[in-house]
Design a protein around this motif. Structure first.
Motif, PDB file in Angstrom:
ATOM      1  N   GLU A 257       0.828  -1.202   0.000  1.00 24.74           N
ATOM      2  CA  GLU A 257       0.000   0.000   0.000  1.00 24.74           C
ATOM      3  C   GLU A 257       0.860   1.249   0.000  1.00 24.74           C
ATOM      4  O   GLU A 257       0.550   2.236  -0.669  1.00 24.74           O
ATOM      5  CB  GLU A 257      -0.928  -0.005   1.221  1.00 24.74           C
ATOM      6  CG  GLU A 257      -2.054   0.990   1.104  1.00 24.74           C
ATOM      7  CD  GLU A 257      -3.164   0.691   2.085  1.00 24.74           C
ATOM      8  OE1 GLU A 257      -4.337   0.726   1.664  1.00 24.74           O
ATOM      9  OE2 GLU A 257      -2.867   0.424   3.263  1.00 24.74           O
TER      10      GLU A 257
ATOM     11  N   SER B 287       3.899   2.836  -4.733  1.00 24.84           N
ATOM     12  CA  SER B 287       3.220   4.019  -4.225  1.00 24.84           C
ATOM     13  C   SER B 287       4.058   5.258  -4.517  1.00 24.84           C
ATOM     14  O   SER B 287       5.260   5.277  -4.305  1.00 24.84           O
ATOM     15  CB  SER B 287       3.006   3.894  -2.713  1.00 24.84           C
ATOM     16  OG  SER B 287       2.578   5.127  -2.166  1.00 24.84           O
TER      17      SER B 287
ATOM     18  N   TRP C 299       1.571   8.426   0.093  1.00 22.24           N
ATOM     19  CA  TRP C 299       0.398   7.920   0.794  1.00 22.24           C
ATOM     20  C   TRP C 299      -0.028   8.970   1.803  1.00 22.24           C
ATOM     21  O   TRP C 299       0.659   9.223   2.779  1.00 22.24           O
ATOM     22  CB  TRP C 299       0.710   6.595   1.479  1.00 22.24           C
ATOM     23  CG  TRP C 299      -0.389   6.033   2.323  1.00 22.24           C
ATOM     24  CD1 TRP C 299      -0.485   6.080   3.690  1.00 22.24           C
ATOM     25  CD2 TRP C 299      -1.569   5.366   1.866  1.00 22.24           C
ATOM     26  NE1 TRP C 299      -1.646   5.469   4.106  1.00 22.24           N
ATOM     27  CE2 TRP C 299      -2.332   5.017   2.998  1.00 22.24           C
ATOM     28  CE3 TRP C 299      -2.042   5.023   0.601  1.00 22.24           C
ATOM     29  CZ2 TRP C 299      -3.538   4.348   2.910  1.00 22.24           C
ATOM     30  CZ3 TRP C 299      -3.258   4.352   0.515  1.00 22.24           C
ATOM     31  CH2 TRP C 299      -3.990   4.021   1.660  1.00 22.24           C
TER      32      TRP C 299
ATOM     33  N   GLU D 102      -6.583  12.186   0.631  1.00 17.73           N
ATOM     34  CA  GLU D 102      -6.928  11.203  -0.393  1.00 17.73           C
ATOM     35  C   GLU D 102      -5.876  11.128  -1.502  1.00 17.73           C
ATOM     36  O   GLU D 102      -6.202  10.965  -2.686  1.00 17.73           O
ATOM     37  CB  GLU D 102      -8.307  11.505  -0.988  1.00 17.73           C
ATOM     38  CG  GLU D 102      -9.431  11.411   0.043  1.00 17.73           C
ATOM     39  CD  GLU D 102     -10.805  11.602  -0.580  1.00 17.73           C
ATOM     40  OE1 GLU D 102     -10.881  12.017  -1.744  1.00 17.73           O
ATOM     41  OE2 GLU D 102     -11.800  11.340   0.113  1.00 17.73           O
TER      42      GLU D 102
ATOM     43  N   THR E 115      -3.406   8.845  -3.057  1.00 17.45           N
ATOM     44  CA  THR E 115      -3.091   7.413  -3.075  1.00 17.45           C
ATOM     45  C   THR E 115      -2.489   7.018  -4.419  1.00 17.45           C
ATOM     46  O   THR E 115      -2.683   5.893  -4.888  1.00 17.45           O
ATOM     47  CB  THR E 115      -4.350   6.586  -2.804  1.00 17.45           C
ATOM     48  OG1 THR E 115      -5.350   6.909  -3.802  1.00 17.45           O
ATOM     49  CG2 THR E 115      -4.909   6.859  -1.414  1.00 17.45           C
TER      50      THR E 115
ATOM     51  N   SER F 213      -5.009   5.738  -9.162  1.00 12.21           N
ATOM     52  CA  SER F 213      -5.259   6.093  -7.765  1.00 12.21           C
ATOM     53  C   SER F 213      -6.558   5.447  -7.310  1.00 12.21           C
ATOM     54  O   SER F 213      -7.446   5.146  -8.119  1.00 12.21           O
ATOM     55  CB  SER F 213      -5.341   7.607  -7.569  1.00 12.21           C
ATOM     56  OG  SER F 213      -6.564   8.118  -8.049  1.00 12.21           O
ATOM     57  N   LYS F 214      -6.691   5.237  -5.996  1.00 11.33           N
ATOM     58  CA  LYS F 214      -7.918   4.653  -5.451  1.00 11.33           C
ATOM     59  C   LYS F 214      -9.113   5.563  -5.680  1.00 11.33           C
ATOM     60  O   LYS F 214     -10.250   5.100  -5.810  1.00 11.33           O
ATOM     61  CB  LYS F 214      -7.736   4.400  -3.953  1.00 11.33           C
ATOM     62  CG  LYS F 214      -6.849   3.217  -3.613  1.00 11.33           C
ATOM     63  CD  LYS F 214      -6.872   2.950  -2.119  1.00 11.33           C
ATOM     64  CE  LYS F 214      -6.096   1.693  -1.779  1.00 11.33           C
ATOM     65  NZ  LYS F 214      -6.147   1.380  -0.324  1.00 11.33           N
TER      66      LYS F 214
ATOM     67  N   PRO G 197     -10.944   4.918  -9.778  1.00 13.68           N
ATOM     68  CA  PRO G 197     -10.797   3.567 -10.322  1.00 13.68           C
ATOM     69  C   PRO G 197     -11.090   3.546 -11.819  1.00 13.68           C
ATOM     70  O   PRO G 197     -12.053   4.153 -12.277  1.00 13.68           O
ATOM     71  CB  PRO G 197     -11.816   2.747  -9.525  1.00 13.68           C
ATOM     72  CG  PRO G 197     -12.794   3.748  -8.999  1.00 13.68           C
ATOM     73  CD  PRO G 197     -12.013   4.998  -8.754  1.00 13.68           C
TER      74      PRO G 197
END
Length: 513
Positions: free
Chosen positions: A62, A198, A201, A206, A208, A237-238, A241
């Motif tokens: 992560e 990554s 983080w 937010e 990511t 990125s989260k 999606p």
């Protein structure tokens, strides 16, 4: 994800005209209206070439394993795919979707000669400006460092957004603050088929972003030149999606193109149109503009940016004096695990750690602060006399020798003393024969004897009549007590070193943590 057109927010920057030795660099505001080669770029959503990685990727983490001890020449960023040389300015032009409109974009990215200490690592400061239809809409300070393996790390960023020339917000994140972690901007040895990594983080804002090596050996032509053997990364990125941003990197140049695929609503396309090597005067102007943005960062982000030390010019002088944010006065920068190198700044000390000592402004000191007392001509008694003193905790390792150094100042605004002393006591300290020494409350102490000349100097802590090396019985936390031995003396840094400064004092006015 973090688009090339930086995510940013700030009050209007002053106009600063930069001069280049070869051509005119980009000026912040107002921006020249410049016609683009085309008025619209078609979306590129074709299937990926066979060389692009499409199978399920190897196991990913992560966030990356960050270790500040893995950086020895952190501001020398000479990665083949992302070299960051101070005084270089990159100009990108392209388009992005804003609602149902295709809008021209322009990004100016400048590598300044400023550095900033973040999470124990000295970083290079970059300053970016992003224009939408000739209006400055975003500005950003970002911080990069290169580790021993050649990986370039993104250590944090302060992005600010404008609407109609007015500041509207900032999504600041800094590694080591508010659970944020540094990420890898470019790997030292990028290869197709390796896991994604990554790029930082920061769950609080937010952030990511991730990247994965997608293609190698590509040929790409942009305005300055055509490049062979281009590297392509795929960023996701989260928060978005299905959206992918493709970045193209040329060897010894860096990023030359940005494209997209998938569910990317912005469909941003950007290409490098100019590389400018700033003159010394222009470089100074760029750094000055970045300083303006940093001053605003301290105002609008006290809980995050306010916990960092100011950026510094190449000679180690902080660019601005900032008031120490009370939120940062929690010893957060004091090591949380045993260390062979301990560096404490005056800004690390809580107010209740000081007895009859004052926190004073000093532009040359880390965070613009020092600790000391005025010279009223009074004599002070040595320990076990109790005041005036500063007390704080550090973490050390047992079984290895340490040497103590203090960065001391004599002179204005405190007046000149003829016997500039600071006495040092530390719990759990022993000598080479494992005999207890330096215990607070006793008359045993180290003496840092400063110069009689006004100004700053690194001064060693000596133990009269014996070896001045210090050892400790156990790993873990110990208490340090610094007591003023003469009025008119102050300090801004305390160093307990078993490696870099075991044999000689620091050569720089500010020691990086």
């Amino acid at each position: 994800m973090r688009y090339l057109n930086i995510i940013s927010r700030v009050a209007v920057l002053p106009v600063m005209v930069l001069a280049s030795c070869t051509r005119s660099p980009i000026t912040p505001l107002p921006m020249e209206t410049k016609s683009l080669v085309s008025t619209q770029l078609p979306p590129e959503t074709a299937a990926l070439p066979p060389t692009m990685l499409t199978s399920s990727e190897p196991t990913q983490k992560e966030y990356e394993d960050f270790n500040s001890n893995n950086f020895d020449q952190s501001i020398r960023i000479d990665n083949q795919w992302l070299p960051l040389k101070p005084g270089t300015q990159f100009v990108f032009e392209g388009f992005t979707n804003e609602g149902d409109k295709r809008v021209p974009r322009r990004l100016v990215s400048t590598i300044t000669d400023l550095t900033k200490l973040i999470d124990g690592v000295r970083t290079v400061v970059t300053w970016d400006q992003d224009y939408s239809a000739d209006e400055l809409v975003e500005a950003e300070l970002a911080f990069f460092a290169q580790d021993k393996d050649g990986n370039v790390w993104r250590m944090g960023e302060h992005p600010e957004d404008y609407e109609n020339g007015q500041f509207v917000g900032a999504s600041t994140w800094i590694s080591g603050i508010d659970n944020s972690r540094a990420g890898i901007e470019m790997q030292g040895q990028p290869k197709v088929g390796t896991a994604s990594y990554s790029q930082g983080w920061a769950p609080g804002v937010e952030f990511t972003d991730r990247a994965q090596v997608s293609q190698v050996g590509q040929k790409v032509c942009v305005k300055p030149a055509c490049y062979e053997d281009v590297l392509v990364t795929d960023e996701t990125s989260k928060a978005e999606p299905g959206a992918h941003q493709l970045k193209y990197y040329a060897s010894d140049i860096g990023n030359i193109k940005v494209d997209w695929k998938g569910a990317d609503q912005t469909q941003e396309t950007m290409e490098l149109v100019d590389i400018i090597h700033l003159s010394p005067e222009a470089s100074v102007g760029a750094s000055a503009a970045a300083v303006v943005l940093e001053k605003h960062a301290y105002e609008v982000s006290p809980e995050v940016y306010g916990q960092t030390l100011p950026s510094e010019y190449p000679d180690g002088t902080p660019v601005t004096t900032v008031k120490v944010n009370p939120a940062s006065q929690n010893n957060s920068s004091i090591p949380t695990s045993p260390s062979s190198e301990v560096v404490i700044y005056a800004t690390d000390l809580q107010q209740n750690a000081l007895s009859e000592l004052d926190v004073l402004d000093d532009l040359a000191s880390p965070g613009g602060k020092m600790v000391g007392l005025s010279n009223n001509g009074d004599e002070l008694n040595a320990p076990p006399e109790d005041d005036p003193h500063a007390i704080f905790k550090i973490r050390i390792q047992s079984g290895i020798p340490y040497r103590c150094w203090i960065h001391m100042k004599v002179g204005a605004p405190k007046g000149i003393s003829t016997a500039n002393l600071i006495w040092v006591q530390i719990t759990d300290a022993v000598n080479k024969s494992k005999e207890e020494i330096l215990k607070p409350g006793t008359d045993n102490y180290l003496t840092a004897q400063g110069s009689q000349q006004p100004g700053w100097a690194w001064v060693g802590c000596d133990l009269a009549g014996t070896d001045s090396l210090i050892y400790f019985k156990n790993n873990g936390e110990v208490t340090v007590r610094l007591q003023a031995g003469m009025e008119g003396v102050g300090f801004d840094q305390f160093v307990l070193s078993s490696a870099r400064f075991l044999e000689k004092p620091p050569s720089q006015p500010i020691v990086a943590k």
